[in-house]
Write a protein that holds these residues in place. Sequence first.
Motif, mmCIF file in Angstrom:
data_model
loop_
_atom_site.group_PDB
_atom_site.id
_atom_site.type_symbol
_atom_site.label_atom_id
_atom_site.label_comp_id
_atom_site.label_asym_id
_atom_site.label_seq_id
_atom_site.Cartn_x
_atom_site.Cartn_y
_atom_site.Cartn_z
ATOM 1 N N SER A 32 83.277 -1.319 73.727
ATOM 2 C CA SER A 32 81.921 -1.793 73.474
ATOM 3 C C SER A 32 81.103 -1.759 74.758
ATOM 4 C CB SER A 32 81.948 -3.220 72.914
ATOM 5 O OG SER A 32 80.648 -3.781 72.887
ATOM 6 N N THR A 33 79.810 -1.542 74.613
ATOM 7 C CA THR A 33 78.927 -1.634 75.780
ATOM 8 C C THR A 33 79.018 -3.022 76.413
ATOM 9 O OG1 THR A 33 77.140 -2.167 74.232
ATOM 10 C CG2 THR A 33 77.271 0.103 75.017
ATOM 11 N N LEU A 34 79.288 -4.042 75.620
ATOM 12 C CA LEU A 34 79.406 -5.395 76.166
ATOM 13 C C LEU A 34 80.640 -5.534 77.046
ATOM 14 C CD1 LEU A 34 78.433 -7.533 73.031
ATOM 15 C CD2 LEU A 34 76.950 -6.646 74.832
ATOM 16 N N ASP A 35 81.671 -4.731 76.773
ATOM 17 C CA ASP A 35 82.882 -4.787 77.590
ATOM 18 C C ASP A 35 82.664 -4.210 78.978
ATOM 19 O OD1 ASP A 35 84.178 -5.838 75.381
ATOM 20 O OD2 ASP A 35 84.902 -3.879 74.693
ATOM 21 N N LEU A 36 81.597 -3.441 79.178
ATOM 22 C CA LEU A 36 81.323 -2.820 80.470
ATOM 23 C C LEU A 36 80.611 -3.763 81.425
ATOM 24 C CD1 LEU A 36 80.101 0.677 79.220
ATOM 25 C CD2 LEU A 36 82.420 -0.022 79.820
ATOM 26 N N LEU A 37 80.113 -4.874 80.911
ATOM 27 C CA LEU A 37 79.344 -5.783 81.746
ATOM 28 C C LEU A 37 80.266 -6.617 82.609
ATOM 29 C CD1 LEU A 37 76.682 -7.016 79.172
ATOM 30 C CD2 LEU A 37 76.513 -5.125 80.796
ATOM 31 N N GLY A 38 79.984 -6.638 83.900
ATOM 32 C CA GLY A 38 80.740 -7.464 84.824
ATOM 33 C C GLY A 38 79.947 -8.685 85.215
ATOM 34 N N PRO A 39 80.441 -9.461 86.167
ATOM 35 C CA PRO A 39 79.729 -10.673 86.578
ATOM 36 C C PRO A 39 78.459 -10.392 87.355
ATOM 37 C CG PRO A 39 81.661 -10.316 87.945
ATOM 38 C CD PRO A 39 81.724 -9.306 86.856
ATOM 39 N N ARG A 40 78.302 -9.151 87.874
ATOM 40 C CA ARG A 40 77.124 -8.827 88.657
ATOM 41 C C ARG A 40 76.249 -7.846 87.894
ATOM 42 N NH1 ARG A 40 79.348 -8.586 94.813
ATOM 43 N NH2 ARG A 40 77.152 -8.926 95.245
ATOM 44 N N SER A 41 75.204 -7.338 88.538
ATOM 45 C CA SER A 41 74.303 -6.392 87.895
ATOM 46 C C SER A 41 75.063 -5.136 87.503
ATOM 47 C CB SER A 41 73.152 -6.034 88.837
ATOM 48 O OG SER A 41 72.395 -7.179 89.159
ATOM 49 N N THR A 42 74.745 -4.599 86.340
ATOM 50 C CA THR A 42 75.445 -3.434 85.808
ATOM 51 C C THR A 42 74.428 -2.384 85.401
ATOM 52 O OG1 THR A 42 77.192 -4.865 84.957
ATOM 53 C CG2 THR A 42 77.107 -2.621 84.096
ATOM 54 N N LEU A 43 74.651 -1.140 85.800
ATOM 55 C CA LEU A 43 73.795 -0.019 85.428
ATOM 56 C C LEU A 43 74.555 0.865 84.456
ATOM 57 C CD1 LEU A 43 71.256 1.765 85.799
ATOM 58 C CD2 LEU A 43 72.448 2.867 87.707
ATOM 59 N N LEU A 44 73.977 1.108 83.291
ATOM 60 C CA LEU A 44 74.584 1.978 82.287
ATOM 61 C C LEU A 44 73.849 3.311 82.282
ATOM 62 C CD1 LEU A 44 75.029 -0.525 79.318
ATOM 63 C CD2 LEU A 44 76.665 0.058 81.105
ATOM 64 N N VAL A 45 74.584 4.423 82.313
ATOM 65 C CA VAL A 45 73.987 5.755 82.306
ATOM 66 C C VAL A 45 74.639 6.582 81.200
ATOM 67 C CG1 VAL A 45 73.446 5.680 84.759
ATOM 68 C CG2 VAL A 45 75.636 6.604 84.008
ATOM 69 N N GLY A 46 73.981 7.660 80.831
ATOM 70 C CA GLY A 46 74.473 8.517 79.772
ATOM 71 C C GLY A 46 75.480 9.536 80.255
ATOM 72 N N PRO A 47 76.082 10.293 79.333
ATOM 73 C CA PRO A 47 77.143 11.243 79.702
ATOM 74 C C PRO A 47 76.637 12.428 80.512
ATOM 75 C CG PRO A 47 76.590 11.457 77.383
ATOM 76 C CD PRO A 47 75.857 10.252 77.869
ATOM 77 N N ARG A 48 75.311 12.711 80.471
ATOM 78 C CA ARG A 48 74.781 13.853 81.205
ATOM 79 C C ARG A 48 74.378 13.493 82.630
ATOM 80 N NH1 ARG A 48 72.121 14.891 76.126
ATOM 81 N NH2 ARG A 48 70.267 13.841 76.921
ATOM 82 N N TYR A 49 74.641 12.255 83.036
ATOM 83 C CA TYR A 49 74.260 11.836 84.384
ATOM 84 C C TYR A 49 75.088 12.577 85.416
ATOM 85 C CZ TYR A 49 73.027 8.807 88.254
ATOM 86 O OH TYR A 49 72.566 8.320 89.441
ATOM 87 N N THR A 50 74.420 13.127 86.438
ATOM 88 C CA THR A 50 75.103 13.967 87.422
ATOM 89 C C THR A 50 75.135 13.348 88.805
ATOM 90 O OG1 THR A 50 73.026 15.139 87.883
ATOM 91 C CG2 THR A 50 74.485 16.059 86.183
ATOM 92 N N GLY A 51 74.715 12.091 88.953
ATOM 93 C CA GLY A 51 74.711 11.450 90.264
ATOM 94 C C GLY A 51 76.126 11.137 90.729
ATOM 95 N N SER A 52 76.216 10.662 91.942
ATOM 96 C CA SER A 52 77.514 10.302 92.502
ATOM 97 C C SER A 52 77.665 8.794 92.515
ATOM 98 C CB SER A 52 77.640 10.842 93.930
ATOM 99 O OG SER A 52 76.618 10.297 94.737
ATOM 100 N N VAL A 53 78.897 8.337 92.385
ATOM 101 C CA VAL A 53 79.176 6.905 92.402
ATOM 102 C C VAL A 53 79.163 6.419 93.842
ATOM 103 C CG1 VAL A 53 80.857 5.121 91.874
ATOM 104 C CG2 VAL A 53 80.522 7.036 90.309
ATOM 105 N N THR A 54 78.415 5.354 94.102
ATOM 106 C CA THR A 54 78.355 4.761 95.430
ATOM 107 C C THR A 54 78.810 3.326 95.327
ATOM 108 O OG1 THR A 54 76.485 6.165 95.992
ATOM 109 C CG2 THR A 54 76.899 4.273 97.413
ATOM 110 N N ALA A 55 79.965 3.007 95.843
ATOM 111 C CA ALA A 55 80.491 1.648 95.800
ATOM 112 C C ALA A 55 80.222 0.967 97.128
ATOM 113 C CB ALA A 55 81.991 1.651 95.516
ATOM 114 N N GLY A 56 79.767 -0.260 97.062
ATOM 115 C CA GLY A 56 79.487 -1.014 98.274
ATOM 116 C C GLY A 56 78.361 -0.408 99.080
ATOM 117 N N ASP A 57 77.261 0.015 98.411
ATOM 118 C CA ASP A 57 76.194 0.724 99.092
ATOM 119 C C ASP A 57 75.219 -0.205 99.781
ATOM 120 O OD1 ASP A 57 75.135 -0.354 96.811
ATOM 121 O OD2 ASP A 57 73.864 1.363 96.339
ATOM 122 N N ALA A 58 75.401 -1.505 99.700
ATOM 123 C CA ALA A 58 74.516 -2.420 100.405
ATOM 124 C C ALA A 58 75.281 -3.682 100.753
ATOM 125 C CB ALA A 58 73.309 -2.761 99.536
#
Length: 542
Positions: free
Chosen positions: A383-409
């Motif tokens: 479920s989309t609700l299962d993807l939500l964590g305790p902090r801000s969450t960004l949901l993107v579609g399957p065609r998204y081509t960006g790169s994952v940036t962890a700990g970017d700030a």
Amino acid sequence: MRVLVVGAGPAGLTTAVTIARYGVPVLLVERRADTTSLPRATAVSTRTMELFRSWGIEERVRAAGPDVSWQARVARNLTAPDGVVADIGFPTREQALAVSPTWPACVPQDALEEVLLEHLRGFPNVRVHQATEVTDLHDGPGGPGGTVLARLRDRRTDVSRIVAAAYVVGADGPRSVVRDAAGIGTEGPGVLADYSSTMFHAPLWEHLGERRHGIYPLTDPAVSGVLLPAGGDRWVYGRETDGRDGTVDLLRAATGVADLRPRITREARFTFTVRLAQRYRTGRMFLAGDAAHQITPRGGTGMNTAIHDGHDLGWKLAWVLLGWAGPQLLDTYETERRPVGLRNAARSAQPDGSYRAAAGELANDLGGRLPHAWLDRDGTPVSTLDLLGPRSTLLVGPRYTGSVTAGDAPPGRGDGRPARRGAGRRAAAAPRRPARRRAGSTSPGGRRREPSALAAGSACGWRRPGRHTAPAARRAGCGRRSAAPTGRSRAARPAGRTARAHLRRCRTGRASGPRPGTERRAWRRRTSRRRTPTGTSGRPAR
């Protein structure tokens, strides 16, 4: 600094669990030596079950009560064959699963409190003191570093002590000590009716077959009232007080089983009362649950409203204490939750408040949470609700081509200062879209300067959403967000020296950058002294 939660009912336990999940220290005190022994409320709504699902305790909660359909079967008595099924505001399992990964449950309050308390004790940052009451509260000065002093008394030893807390949550019922200390009054019609309840054990499910429902209103004038399943073979028979006790003959008439041999365990009197706190907050003291609103059992919204109060207040307190948001976030608690309490209290005051269409009440229950949709993760539905964590969450579609940036700030306190040690770094839940601006630009004098897409007058905020759109600024880890359109003209952008100084500060975490408005003034002062002579080129004259 810890949070003091007063009261270990559904609202207090939910508040404590929500805060504890963020690692914030919590002290929970309860004047009772144990959880309640009464079933009280039994309806657990769809949204409440979604919260329990996110905590990983959905199955434990559901197993604590009977498997029923949350509709009312209205008949002369419990086993009468000519009953009518009516909606009472809760969806069926099929209706709920169309908009949620879960569905309502029938769990008596005493069983639910045991599950929540056991779950809460599993957090190392939580202390639970039962048989302990608050006798006095003093709210200190506001602002960062302010505290509330509370005097606690152990009811078993009569020993008192004083503790300090950053915030206090009063979830201590309709006669709330916290509400009185905060000077908050109540409003509403008050007592509407007097009721009696009889709790008993009897093997009634074998007489009902497939007619398993969450509530059974009885229309026979001689036994007018309701029968509620309360787990196992335990039942509650509630009716308006008429001077009669719940005798065996009365229970036989209400159930329609002539040879019933009930084991009566408790007789009680209670009132249908509707009251609402005039405010949900004073300074660092907050109200939740029955301390904020008294709601009658009609509609089954009382316990669910209390749980939703606790969840909403809990994550907001945690975010503020961790520095992920400013203290203004706490103002939204009353703004969002008091209208809900008012609506549910008004419904419960109506004689027909129990009967509502499921569609409308389901929308009220779910509120404005993220819509549910099933997604595929390596062949497993999620479920989309299962993807939500305790902090801000960004949901993107399957065609998204960006790169994952962890700990970017770097983490922060919400006011531009870095978070205290151990607060951790932000983990991006989804890739961030790459910037489309070029990496740098040329200053009016022809010199290359550090890129910055910020408009003049912007303020630095490490944890605010938004970043420099230029890659170099993103690599610097600056969390500044523009208060104006980003860098359309050179005059609206800071000079290179100011930009470089800001990025150096953001890298080291020693400062939050120039005050709002100083970048524009600094650039004007410099450029007024750097006029390029007519007919020359290259760097401006000093």
